[in-house]
Design a protein around this motif. Sequence first.
Motif, mmCIF file in Angstrom:
data_model
loop_
_atom_site.group_PDB
_atom_site.id
_atom_site.type_symbol
_atom_site.label_atom_id
_atom_site.label_comp_id
_atom_site.label_asym_id
_atom_site.label_seq_id
_atom_site.Cartn_x
_atom_site.Cartn_y
_atom_site.Cartn_z
ATOM 1 N N LYS A 76 -6.960 -7.655 10.115
ATOM 2 C CA LYS A 76 -8.142 -7.108 10.242
ATOM 3 C C LYS A 76 -8.522 -5.885 10.301
ATOM 4 C CE LYS A 76 -9.281 -11.310 13.035
ATOM 5 N NZ LYS A 76 -9.564 -11.839 14.389
ATOM 6 N N GLY A 77 -9.690 -5.252 9.581
ATOM 7 C CA GLY A 77 -9.725 -4.174 9.557
ATOM 8 C C GLY A 77 -9.153 -3.409 8.643
ATOM 9 N N ALA A 78 -8.283 -4.139 7.625
ATOM 10 C CA ALA A 78 -7.430 -3.585 6.623
ATOM 11 C C ALA A 78 -8.547 -2.727 5.657
ATOM 12 C CB ALA A 78 -6.635 -4.369 5.967
ATOM 13 N N GLY A 79 -8.177 -1.660 5.420
ATOM 14 C CA GLY A 79 -8.764 -0.869 4.094
ATOM 15 C C GLY A 79 -8.070 -0.440 3.064
ATOM 16 N N PRO A 80 -8.318 0.424 2.224
ATOM 17 C CA PRO A 80 -7.645 0.869 1.206
ATOM 18 C C PRO A 80 -6.338 1.488 1.575
ATOM 19 C CG PRO A 80 -9.611 2.180 1.188
ATOM 20 C CD PRO A 80 -9.712 0.829 2.001
ATOM 21 N N GLN A 81 -6.319 2.031 2.505
ATOM 22 C CA GLN A 81 -5.071 2.514 3.194
ATOM 23 C C GLN A 81 -4.736 2.629 4.520
ATOM 24 O OE1 GLN A 81 -5.412 6.610 1.423
ATOM 25 N NE2 GLN A 81 -6.873 7.369 2.841
ATOM 26 N N ILE A 82 -3.626 2.848 5.025
ATOM 27 C CA ILE A 82 -3.484 3.081 6.560
ATOM 28 C C ILE A 82 -2.430 4.216 6.533
ATOM 29 C CG2 ILE A 82 -3.413 0.619 7.013
ATOM 30 C CD1 ILE A 82 -0.399 0.431 6.896
ATOM 31 N N VAL A 109 4.930 -7.471 -0.424
ATOM 32 C CA VAL A 109 4.625 -6.253 0.011
ATOM 33 C C VAL A 109 3.236 -6.292 0.370
ATOM 34 C CG1 VAL A 109 4.524 -3.970 -0.670
ATOM 35 C CG2 VAL A 109 6.382 -5.247 -1.553
ATOM 36 N N LEU A 110 3.150 -5.931 1.595
ATOM 37 C CA LEU A 110 1.389 -5.491 2.277
ATOM 38 C C LEU A 110 1.108 -4.140 1.978
ATOM 39 C CD1 LEU A 110 2.115 -7.845 5.502
ATOM 40 C CD2 LEU A 110 1.399 -8.419 3.108
ATOM 41 N N ALA A 111 2.100 -3.139 2.070
ATOM 42 C CA ALA A 111 1.863 -1.860 2.154
ATOM 43 C C ALA A 111 2.869 -1.073 1.655
ATOM 44 C CB ALA A 111 1.270 -1.138 3.385
ATOM 45 N N GLY A 112 2.503 0.034 0.806
ATOM 46 C CA GLY A 112 3.656 0.967 0.377
ATOM 47 C C GLY A 112 3.009 2.392 0.104
ATOM 48 N N SER A 113 3.664 3.230 -0.458
ATOM 49 C CA SER A 113 3.283 4.412 -0.881
ATOM 50 C C SER A 113 4.479 4.979 -1.932
ATOM 51 C CB SER A 113 3.341 5.724 0.316
ATOM 52 O OG SER A 113 4.626 5.807 0.893
ATOM 53 N N ASP A 114 4.295 6.305 -2.368
ATOM 54 C CA ASP A 114 5.235 6.896 -3.325
ATOM 55 C C ASP A 114 6.511 7.009 -2.589
ATOM 56 O OD1 ASP A 114 3.330 6.663 -5.450
ATOM 57 O OD2 ASP A 114 2.729 8.749 -5.195
ATOM 58 N N PHE A 115 6.456 7.420 -1.326
ATOM 59 C CA PHE A 115 7.518 7.947 -0.501
ATOM 60 C C PHE A 115 8.386 6.652 -0.149
ATOM 61 C CE2 PHE A 115 9.493 8.632 3.717
ATOM 62 C CZ PHE A 115 10.467 9.632 3.359
ATOM 63 N N CYS A 116 7.571 5.445 0.153
ATOM 64 C CA CYS A 116 8.154 4.505 0.645
ATOM 65 C C CYS A 116 7.372 3.171 0.118
ATOM 66 C CB CYS A 116 8.118 4.424 2.315
ATOM 67 S SG CYS A 116 8.917 3.038 3.091
ATOM 68 N N PRO A 117 7.993 2.775 -1.083
ATOM 69 C CA PRO A 117 7.106 1.414 -1.808
ATOM 70 C C PRO A 117 7.093 0.169 -0.919
ATOM 71 C CG PRO A 117 8.964 2.450 -2.882
ATOM 72 C CD PRO A 117 8.915 3.086 -1.652
ATOM 73 N N PHE A 118 7.984 0.059 -0.004
ATOM 74 C CA PHE A 118 7.953 -1.253 0.684
ATOM 75 C C PHE A 118 7.599 -0.968 2.252
ATOM 76 C CE2 PHE A 118 11.400 -1.916 -2.628
ATOM 77 C CZ PHE A 118 10.656 -2.661 -3.387
ATOM 78 N N ALA A 119 6.670 -0.121 2.420
ATOM 79 C CA ALA A 119 6.493 0.247 3.832
ATOM 80 C C ALA A 119 5.971 -0.841 4.744
ATOM 81 C CB ALA A 119 5.374 1.459 3.807
ATOM 82 N N MET A 120 5.422 -2.011 4.405
ATOM 83 C CA MET A 120 5.213 -3.017 5.177
ATOM 84 C C MET A 120 5.433 -4.222 4.233
ATOM 85 S SD MET A 120 1.773 -4.058 7.273
ATOM 86 C CE MET A 120 1.688 -2.335 7.908
ATOM 87 N N PRO A 127 -5.333 11.858 10.943
ATOM 88 C CA PRO A 127 -5.489 10.651 11.888
ATOM 89 C C PRO A 127 -4.435 9.593 11.531
ATOM 90 C CG PRO A 127 -7.013 10.764 10.131
ATOM 91 C CD PRO A 127 -6.299 11.962 10.168
ATOM 92 N N VAL A 128 -4.006 8.711 12.768
ATOM 93 C CA VAL A 128 -3.034 7.763 12.231
ATOM 94 C C VAL A 128 -3.704 6.222 12.806
ATOM 95 C CG1 VAL A 128 -1.137 9.025 12.482
ATOM 96 C CG2 VAL A 128 -1.853 8.013 14.412
ATOM 97 N N ASP A 129 -3.168 5.333 12.352
ATOM 98 C CA ASP A 129 -3.850 4.083 12.310
ATOM 99 C C ASP A 129 -3.135 3.235 13.290
ATOM 100 O OD1 ASP A 129 -6.049 4.352 10.648
ATOM 101 O OD2 ASP A 129 -4.737 4.238 9.004
#
Length: 108
Positions: free
Chosen positions: A2-8, A27-38, A85-87
Amino acid sequence: MKGAGPQISLVVSHQDQISRLPPEARVLAGSDFCPFAMIQIKTFFLGIQGHPEFTKSYVNDLMTARQQLYGDDVYEKGISSLSQPVDDKRVVSWIVLFLEKALAEKRP
């Protein structure tokens, strides 16, 4: 989620990370630094590389204690990132919902 947006945004502090996905992982979330963040595996496993349980104050102290290990450039970049800010509360709510749903499922 709930409340998921384009980024966390979460505090991260790790030396190791997932480099290959286990079977059936999504994969639920990732970044360039950490492709498998969630990641999630079916309804029983949720993996999060970030640290929603870490406060900014704790991370500041941790980075300060490890400053020599990181080097000045990485240390300064890390300290500077703490102004963002952090989520953490949003992600913790996702963890709670995930666990509630997993516990509510009837397993043989």
